[in-house]
Write a protein that holds these residues in place. Sequence first.
Motif, short mmCIF file in Angstrom:
data_model
loop_
_atom_site.label_atom_id
_atom_site.label_comp_id
_atom_site.label_asym_id
_atom_site.label_seq_id
_atom_site.Cartn_x
_atom_site.Cartn_y
_atom_site.Cartn_z
N LEU A 31 0.84 -1.20 0.00
CA LEU A 31 0.00 0.00 0.00
C LEU A 31 0.87 1.25 0.00
O LEU A 31 1.81 1.35 0.78
N ASP A 32 0.56 2.19 -0.89
CA ASP A 32 1.22 3.50 -0.88
C ASP A 32 0.28 4.51 -1.50
O ASP A 32 -0.54 4.17 -2.36
N ASN A 33 0.41 5.77 -1.07
CA ASN A 33 -0.51 6.80 -1.58
C ASN A 33 0.05 7.56 -2.77
O ASN A 33 -0.64 8.42 -3.33
N LYS A 34 1.29 7.28 -3.18
CA LYS A 34 1.90 8.02 -4.28
C LYS A 34 1.80 7.22 -5.57
O LYS A 34 2.31 6.10 -5.65
N PRO A 35 1.20 7.80 -6.60
CA PRO A 35 1.06 7.07 -7.87
C PRO A 35 2.40 6.61 -8.44
O PRO A 35 2.50 5.50 -8.97
N VAL A 36 3.45 7.44 -8.32
CA VAL A 36 4.73 7.08 -8.92
C VAL A 36 5.36 5.89 -8.18
O VAL A 36 5.98 5.03 -8.80
N ALA A 37 5.18 5.82 -6.87
CA ALA A 37 5.69 4.67 -6.12
C ALA A 37 4.96 3.40 -6.52
O ALA A 37 5.58 2.34 -6.70
N CYS A 38 3.66 3.50 -6.68
CA CYS A 38 2.88 2.33 -7.11
C CYS A 38 3.28 1.89 -8.51
O CYS A 38 3.35 0.69 -8.80
N GLU A 39 3.59 2.86 -9.37
CA GLU A 39 4.06 2.52 -10.72
C GLU A 39 5.39 1.78 -10.65
O GLU A 39 5.62 0.80 -11.39
N THR A 40 6.29 2.23 -9.78
CA THR A 40 7.57 1.54 -9.60
C THR A 40 7.35 0.10 -9.17
O THR A 40 7.94 -0.83 -9.73
N ALA A 231 16.99 17.36 -6.79
CA ALA A 231 17.71 16.33 -6.06
C ALA A 231 19.13 16.77 -5.74
O ALA A 231 19.83 17.30 -6.60
N ASP A 232 19.54 16.58 -4.48
CA ASP A 232 20.94 16.74 -4.11
C ASP A 232 21.27 15.68 -3.06
O ASP A 232 20.42 14.90 -2.67
N ALA A 293 10.17 4.65 -11.42
CA ALA A 293 9.32 5.45 -12.29
C ALA A 293 9.55 6.94 -12.04
O ALA A 293 9.99 7.35 -10.97
N GLY A 294 9.22 7.74 -13.05
CA GLY A 294 9.27 9.19 -12.89
C GLY A 294 10.54 9.82 -13.44
O GLY A 294 11.44 9.14 -13.95
N LYS A 295 10.62 11.15 -13.30
CA LYS A 295 11.80 11.89 -13.74
C LYS A 295 12.87 11.87 -12.66
O LYS A 295 12.68 11.32 -11.58
N LYS A 296 14.00 12.51 -12.95
CA LYS A 296 15.20 12.36 -12.12
C LYS A 296 14.96 12.65 -10.64
O LYS A 296 15.29 11.81 -9.78
N THR A 297 14.39 13.79 -10.32
CA THR A 297 14.22 14.15 -8.91
C THR A 297 13.27 13.18 -8.21
O THR A 297 13.52 12.76 -7.07
N VAL A 298 12.19 12.82 -8.88
CA VAL A 298 11.22 11.89 -8.28
C VAL A 298 11.84 10.52 -8.08
O VAL A 298 11.62 9.86 -7.06
#
Length: 325
Positions: A31-40, A231-232, A293-298
């Motif tokens: 379970l996770d609330n972030k779409p990008v995490a679920c996509e991963t 991201a850093d 999933a997602g772009k670099k920072t995500v």
Amino acid sequence: MSGLTFVDVCSGAGGLALGLEAAGFEPTLLLDNKPVACETLRTNRPEWNVLETDLLEFDPSEHQESYDVDLLSAGLPRVKSSATVARAESDTELRLLEATIYLAHAVQPRAMIVENVPGLVGGDEYESIRDFIRKELEHLGYRFSWFVLNAADFGVPQDRKQGILVAVKERWFDAFRPPAPTVEQHDYRSVGRALARSMRSRGWPDADRWASQALSVAPTLVGGSDNRGGADLGPSGSKKAWARMGVNGGSLADETPGPDFEWLPHIGPDGMVKITVDQAAVLQAFPEDWIFAGKKTVRYRQIGHASPPPVSRALGMAVADALRA
């Protein structure tokens, strides 16, 4: 008891679940609330049952697969101290921790693993939070163990301390032992050792020279807030540690250095090498074929927030040994 099952909440990029899978557990629900995490998660493990929802709104009665599991695991967002919470109008991190403990009322797993800040284990400022957890879990028939693990002790090339709560039903608790380190401090996996091959991949002539002096583990990778900039590699102390290894921690590179890059760390950040998101995943000890999933920072934030899979595997094996005793 043959196959062991688990429910994982706040699953993120899957670091905790990956380690538990390697320890022989099979997830019934993540379970996770972030779409990008679920996509991963779905990209890498299409067979996993992934639910995109907020833990604070999750009703286990609508998901029968969350019942009768051996383990409830949670790699939760970092809770603030009770003093900080008292000054805040709302604290989502604390509410998620409370929701995880309350979920145990419904799910009644044989064991629980909760991963969070090291201070939660024994810091005075977290005493009221620990007291809440103790009262709830004792009421449910659990005994529990608090301890701190450092990912570097489990072959992860990173100094990353994690506060761990393992709660086990009374019947199995006496058989539980916190996992012992799998590597000695003198044999920690250094940044240079971990990243040398990828640094050579585009023909950078200084790759071996750089790797030979990057002899320490990495500072803790910090995913940061979704509401801040790019991201850093973390706060100023972390950036200074990276600079001592000739790495510019101010941002991440899109690719590893090529044949024309001159490594001149003595001139400052412009002469230092940068690491990539894929290299950050290596420092978090994810499998090389794990896709974020997602772009670099995500992508980097998912990595920075994750539990290193080797630590999770060691925890899973320790819990499995207890439940099978």
